[in-house]
Design an enzyme around this catalytic site. Sequence first.
Site, PDB file in Angstrom:
ATOM      1  N   HIS A  77      19.259  82.109 -25.714  1.00 16.24           N
ATOM      2  CA  HIS A  77      18.706  82.438 -24.078  1.00 16.24           C
ATOM      3  C   HIS A  77      19.981  81.791 -23.333  1.00 16.24           C
ATOM      4  CE1 HIS A  77      14.306  83.247 -24.236  1.00 16.24           C
ATOM      5  NE2 HIS A  77      14.617  83.648 -25.153  1.00 16.24           N
ATOM      6  N   TYR A  94       9.586  78.396 -16.196  1.00 12.39           N
ATOM      7  CA  TYR A  94       9.033  77.257 -15.536  1.00 12.39           C
ATOM      8  C   TYR A  94       8.256  77.462 -14.209  1.00 12.39           C
ATOM      9  CZ  TYR A  94      11.308  74.731 -19.352  1.00 12.39           C
ATOM     10  OH  TYR A  94      11.786  74.453 -20.771  1.00 12.39           O
ATOM     11  N   PRO A 119       7.307  67.066 -22.761  1.00 12.11           N
ATOM     12  CA  PRO A 119       8.181  68.087 -23.075  1.00 12.11           C
ATOM     13  C   PRO A 119       8.769  68.954 -22.232  1.00 12.11           C
ATOM     14  CG  PRO A 119       5.747  68.411 -23.261  1.00 12.11           C
ATOM     15  CD  PRO A 119       5.895  66.899 -22.713  1.00 12.11           C
TER      16      PRO A 119
HETATM   17  P1  FAD Z   1       7.575  64.234 -36.190  1.00 12.82           P
HETATM   18  O1  FAD Z   1       7.831  65.706 -35.849  1.00 12.82           O
HETATM   19  O2  FAD Z   1       6.282  63.652 -35.528  1.00 12.82           O
HETATM   20  O3  FAD Z   1       7.464  63.996 -37.723  1.00 12.82           O
HETATM   21  C1  FAD Z   1       7.073  62.654 -38.396  1.00 12.82           C
HETATM   22  C2  FAD Z   1       6.373  62.966 -39.611  1.00 12.82           C
HETATM   23  O4  FAD Z   1       6.239  61.709 -40.155  1.00 12.82           O
HETATM   24  C3  FAD Z   1       5.357  63.817 -39.562  1.00 12.82           C
HETATM   25  O5  FAD Z   1       5.516  64.895 -40.423  1.00 12.82           O
HETATM   26  C4  FAD Z   1       4.203  63.051 -40.076  1.00 12.82           C
HETATM   27  O6  FAD Z   1       3.083  63.608 -40.666  1.00 12.82           O
HETATM   28  C5  FAD Z   1       4.889  61.934 -41.014  1.00 12.82           C
HETATM   29  N1  FAD Z   1       3.987  60.697 -40.716  1.00 12.82           N
HETATM   30  C6  FAD Z   1       3.555  59.853 -39.695  1.00 12.82           C
HETATM   31  N2  FAD Z   1       2.982  58.975 -40.192  1.00 12.82           N
HETATM   32  C7  FAD Z   1       3.541  58.706 -41.422  1.00 12.82           C
HETATM   33  C8  FAD Z   1       3.143  57.683 -42.439  1.00 12.82           C
HETATM   34  N3  FAD Z   1       2.309  56.680 -42.120  1.00 12.82           N
HETATM   35  N4  FAD Z   1       3.703  57.927 -43.764  1.00 12.82           N
HETATM   36  C9  FAD Z   1       4.341  58.829 -43.970  1.00 12.82           C
HETATM   37  N5  FAD Z   1       4.369  59.995 -43.054  1.00 12.82           N
HETATM   38  C10 FAD Z   1       4.107  59.736 -41.924  1.00 12.82           C
HETATM   39  N6  FAD Z   1      11.227  68.929 -28.546  1.00 12.82           N
HETATM   40  C11 FAD Z   1      12.549  69.933 -28.311  1.00 12.82           C
HETATM   41  O7  FAD Z   1      13.341  69.335 -28.473  1.00 12.82           O
HETATM   42  N7  FAD Z   1      12.154  71.087 -27.751  1.00 12.82           N
HETATM   43  C12 FAD Z   1      11.131  71.678 -27.276  1.00 12.82           C
HETATM   44  O8  FAD Z   1      10.799  72.490 -26.801  1.00 12.82           O
HETATM   45  C13 FAD Z   1       9.936  70.787 -27.397  1.00 12.82           C
HETATM   46  N8  FAD Z   1       8.868  71.270 -27.345  1.00 12.82           N
HETATM   47  C14 FAD Z   1       7.644  70.484 -27.519  1.00 12.82           C
HETATM   48  C15 FAD Z   1       6.103  70.906 -27.201  1.00 12.82           C
HETATM   49  C16 FAD Z   1       5.049  70.031 -27.627  1.00 12.82           C
HETATM   50  C17 FAD Z   1       3.714  70.747 -27.155  1.00 12.82           C
HETATM   51  C18 FAD Z   1       5.272  68.819 -28.091  1.00 12.82           C
HETATM   52  C19 FAD Z   1       4.058  68.186 -28.325  1.00 12.82           C
HETATM   53  C20 FAD Z   1       6.617  68.531 -28.388  1.00 12.82           C
HETATM   54  C21 FAD Z   1       7.452  69.219 -28.217  1.00 12.82           C
HETATM   55  N9  FAD Z   1       8.815  68.556 -28.446  1.00 12.82           N
HETATM   56  C22 FAD Z   1      10.099  69.516 -28.176  1.00 12.82           C
HETATM   57  C23 FAD Z   1       9.015  67.641 -29.083  1.00 12.82           C
HETATM   58  C24 FAD Z   1       9.124  67.524 -30.724  1.00 12.82           C
HETATM   59  O9  FAD Z   1       8.174  68.118 -31.298  1.00 12.82           O
HETATM   60  C25 FAD Z   1       9.288  66.053 -31.207  1.00 12.82           C
HETATM   61  O10 FAD Z   1      10.090  65.280 -30.469  1.00 12.82           O
HETATM   62  C26 FAD Z   1       9.833  65.997 -32.766  1.00 12.82           C
HETATM   63  O11 FAD Z   1       8.792  66.638 -33.581  1.00 12.82           O
HETATM   64  C27 FAD Z   1      10.089  64.926 -33.338  1.00 12.82           C
HETATM   65  O12 FAD Z   1      10.517  64.951 -34.677  1.00 12.82           O
HETATM   66  P2  FAD Z   1      10.434  63.548 -35.727  1.00 12.82           P
HETATM   67  O13 FAD Z   1      10.911  64.103 -36.815  1.00 12.82           O
HETATM   68  O14 FAD Z   1      11.078  62.542 -35.017  1.00 12.82           O
HETATM   69  O15 FAD Z   1       8.843  63.451 -35.508  1.00 12.82           O
HETATM   70  C1  DHB Z   2       8.771  75.136 -25.231  1.00 14.40           C
HETATM   71  C2  DHB Z   2       8.495  73.955 -25.123  1.00 14.40           C
HETATM   72  C3  DHB Z   2       9.125  73.123 -24.251  1.00 14.40           C
HETATM   73  O1  DHB Z   2       8.400  71.751 -24.084  1.00 14.40           O
HETATM   74  C4  DHB Z   2       9.940  73.649 -23.214  1.00 14.40           C
HETATM   75  O2  DHB Z   2      10.202  72.729 -22.408  1.00 14.40           O
HETATM   76  C5  DHB Z   2      10.113  74.944 -23.540  1.00 14.40           C
HETATM   77  C6  DHB Z   2       9.683  75.835 -24.630  1.00 14.40           C
HETATM   78  C7  DHB Z   2       8.233  76.010 -26.424  1.00 14.40           C
HETATM   79  O3  DHB Z   2       7.352  75.393 -27.165  1.00 14.40           O
HETATM   80  O4  DHB Z   2       8.520  77.226 -26.385  1.00 14.40           O
END
Ligand code: FAD
Ligand code: DHB
Length: 392
Positions: free
Chosen positions: A72, A196, A288
């Site tokens: 995009h 947005y 987010p």
């Molecule tokens: P996580 O994805 O949370 O992974 C952590 C892992 O650790 C999980 O698999 C969990 O099961 C595991 N775990 C937890 N506790 C334990 C334990 N005690 N022992 C072993 N394993 C454990 N980010 C973006 O960059 N772009 C976006 O568009 C965006 N949109 C989002 C939209 C929504 C609705 C949400 C909720 C988040 C969004 N994010 C976005 C944020 C993004 O999803 C997170 O920042 C990302 O998942 C972080 O990755 P991580 O690996 O640090 O943590």
């Molecule tokens: C999506 C999530 C976001 O937080 C954002 O800012 C834009 C797009 C998505 O899940 O597509």
Amino acid sequence: MRTQVGIVGAGPAGLLLSHLLHLRGIDSVVLEARSREYVEQRVRAGVLEQGTVDLLNEAGVGERMRKEGLPHHGIELRYGGAGHRIPFEKLVPGRAITVYGQQEVVKDLIARRLADGGKILFEVPDVALHSLEKSPYLTFQGERLDCDVIAGCDGFHGVSRPSIPEGVLSIFQRDYPFAWLGILAQVPPSAEELIYAHSDRGFALHSMRTPEISRFYLQVPTDASLDDWPDERIWAELRARLETVPGFELTEGPIFAKDVSAMRSFVAEPMRHGNLYLAGDAAHIVPPTGAKGLNLAVADVRLLTAALADFYETGSTELLDAYSDTCLKRVWRAQHFSWWMTTLLHTFDADDAYGGRLQTSHLDYVTSSTAAATTLAENYVGLPFEPGASHA
Ligand code: FAD
Ligand code: DHB
């Protein structure tokens, strides 16, 4: 059991770290509380920054993303009865975002780790961290995993951050007076780009996953429950918040996933204690709106890989010692941007007329000034990685 790096959590941070370490000849074991199926189906982020896309490609795990991801070159800000495009190709030439679901990134990384003989143990819910200041080890299900360092990649609710003794971490936090209701629908996107939308009824976001699947978000009260949001109510609210410009019509279709996410800003400093290094959501959370969380997790593990590779190759702890400070520079930029986008676009207290006027003025400025729009664009597509910390 023994490994060089014990990784807690098989989200994007833990899986990518394990893969990047493997490319540098460093051995790791990933311990994940949930099942493989669960982590592969968990619907979350969708927007990948340019730097994230480049890194996944350079690391050899971008093949499906290149085929199925949707590049995009702009987003729309919609408010006050008009849409305003922020054109990345003009404001930040050569940089764009790619829409590709987080769970697809996770699937690609798991497949690659397993094909390379990597060790990921799923369904180990009882991981505990020990001896962080000396020779660290992890225990789980009667087993012991000794390692040189532990990478806490277990998200906001994980066990790693709480294993750091009290008094070590400084916590910076802000909560928001609303949440996001997210849906996936089996329907082609109603526009080519993300929208947005700010309205008196609250924020709405039009996004997508594929040419056949749309993703939408609605600002909802913090105590919203999915029971309050039958499909008809969701579509009615999306129409009311998005069909605010002439000629725009929302295409509706079957909803097959719904979720509610809290909105929070959070940073724990430093991102290291002894031989435990925190990465991704384990150390910091953003609301987010700026699409930054996953991208920050990627930036963290990129730096951690470079620091660990330097340590194993030269014995120097310089990059490891700098890890937290280096990460936190980018983390705080993303914190500010995410707070800023959230404040710009959501509906706050209806009684705060002054705040409402400020918000409109701010939206008018961002959509009319090239300088202000460039600030949005360069943060949204992601600032370049800092020099001198190549991952490969
Ligand atoms: P996580 O994805 O949370 O992974 C952590 C892992 O650790 C999980 O698999 C969990 O099961 C595991 N775990 C937890 N506790 C334990 C334990 N005690 N022992 C072993 N394993 C454990 N980010 C973006 O960059 N772009 C976006 O568009 C965006 N949109 C989002 C939209 C929504 C609705 C949400 C909720 C988040 C969004 N994010 C976005 C944020 C993004 O999803 C997170 O920042 C990302 O998942 C972080 O990755 P991580 O690996 O640090 O943590
Ligand atoms: C999506 C999530 C976001 O937080 C954002 O800012 C834009 C797009 C998505 O899940 O597509």
